[in-house]
Design an enzyme around this catalytic site. Sequence first.
Site, mmCIF file in Angstrom:
data_model
loop_
_atom_site.group_PDB
_atom_site.id
_atom_site.type_symbol
_atom_site.label_atom_id
_atom_site.label_comp_id
_atom_site.label_asym_id
_atom_site.label_seq_id
_atom_site.Cartn_x
_atom_site.Cartn_y
_atom_site.Cartn_z
ATOM 1 N N ASP A 175 -4.052 -5.005 1.139
ATOM 2 C CA ASP A 175 -4.486 -4.196 2.464
ATOM 3 C C ASP A 175 -5.675 -4.695 2.869
ATOM 4 O OD1 ASP A 175 -4.947 -2.681 4.630
ATOM 5 O OD2 ASP A 175 -4.392 -0.659 3.438
ATOM 6 N N ASN A 180 -6.824 -4.467 6.186
ATOM 7 C CA ASN A 180 -7.245 -3.503 7.080
ATOM 8 C C ASN A 180 -7.951 -4.464 7.997
ATOM 9 O OD1 ASN A 180 -7.021 -0.668 6.891
ATOM 10 N ND2 ASN A 180 -8.040 -0.640 5.140
ATOM 11 N N ASP A 189 -1.257 -6.084 6.119
ATOM 12 C CA ASP A 189 -1.356 -6.166 4.663
ATOM 13 C C ASP A 189 -0.614 -7.866 4.526
ATOM 14 O OD1 ASP A 189 -1.043 -3.451 3.487
ATOM 15 O OD2 ASP A 189 -0.179 -3.468 5.490
ATOM 16 N N ASN A 220 0.817 -1.284 -0.140
ATOM 17 C CA ASN A 220 -0.050 0.021 -0.161
ATOM 18 C C ASN A 220 0.825 1.111 0.127
ATOM 19 O OD1 ASN A 220 -1.428 2.138 0.735
ATOM 20 N ND2 ASN A 220 -2.915 0.923 1.729
ATOM 21 N N GLU A 230 -3.905 1.857 -2.786
ATOM 22 C CA GLU A 230 -3.999 3.380 -2.614
ATOM 23 C C GLU A 230 -3.161 4.178 -3.516
ATOM 24 O OE1 GLU A 230 -5.385 5.240 0.810
ATOM 25 O OE2 GLU A 230 -3.957 3.976 2.080
ATOM 26 N N ASP A 267 2.899 4.793 4.979
ATOM 27 C CA ASP A 267 2.530 4.259 6.227
ATOM 28 C C ASP A 267 2.574 2.816 6.272
ATOM 29 O OD1 ASP A 267 0.223 4.578 5.046
ATOM 30 O OD2 ASP A 267 -0.963 5.367 6.701
ATOM 31 N N HIS A 268 2.741 1.794 5.164
ATOM 32 C CA HIS A 268 2.632 0.653 5.070
ATOM 33 C C HIS A 268 3.976 0.303 4.221
ATOM 34 C CE1 HIS A 268 -1.842 -0.296 5.328
ATOM 35 N NE2 HIS A 268 -2.019 0.998 4.894
#
Length: 259
Positions: free
Chosen positions: A149, A151, A220, A8, A35, A249-250
């Site tokens: 991802d 989540n 992930d 991501n 993303e 951030d991933h």
Amino acid sequence: MTRIATWNVNSLRVRLPQVLEWLAAHQPDVLALQETKLPDEIFPVAELAAAGYSVVFNGQRTYNGVALLARGTGRDFADVVRDLPGIEDPQRRVLAASIGPVRVVNLYVPNGQSVDSDKYRYKLDWLRALRDWMRAETERHPHVLMLGDFNIAPEDRDVHDPDRWAGGVLVSAPERDALRELLALGFSDVFRHFEPATGHYSWWDYRQGAFRRDHGLRIDLILAAEALAGRCLGSSIDREPRRSDRASDHTPVVAEFDI
DNA sequence: ATGGCTGCTTTGAGCAGA
């Protein structure tokens, strides 16, 4: 050997230089991005071709957006699917394609925001539609894997501080049940074939120095159907890109298969 | 309890992410 990865990138516009650097260093056969936040008209096809990758993408402006990169020029992406069957969803979160012998399903699962929100209900509805679709996909394509991802942190060992997160979005019981239902179709979380311990995360909040303090979650995932899972040679999380000055951030998650 | 960062937006403070 086939190396497959997911990342991501939280804006491919910002992260393209890092993606190109990572591709050169790791030479994955397939990289699934989430993303991308790019409309299809401006997807960086030429830059990725110059790096030796064929691409297929399903994007939109500002939010969401997924892409698949396959090593080699002129690679064929067969039976491409861009919409989750059975649910009306303008958000670009799904991209499936057959790449060589492997059916790859790239997913950006809705975040859910908070367990009392409409977005959480949408997340659970979305996961139900995904399960129904994947039930059919596993019959059509034995060598299928889902990655991206999710989540959802599957278990407490995937959470830096389970007490602090308990009951919240990303760890709540209905989400974990939905993930278990996906796994019950015959998939397995290949990272856990090799590493049972806690302390392995794929996302850290930008705030509060979360990465420096290793306050992360493993959300992930690479989930392989039985026929592929049995051929998985290894899986790892590459923290290196998360250290960079302008990091997503991933961070990337990788798996290798004997196929 | 809140906001903490980051990226994005018909350039601005507000949304969304997780």
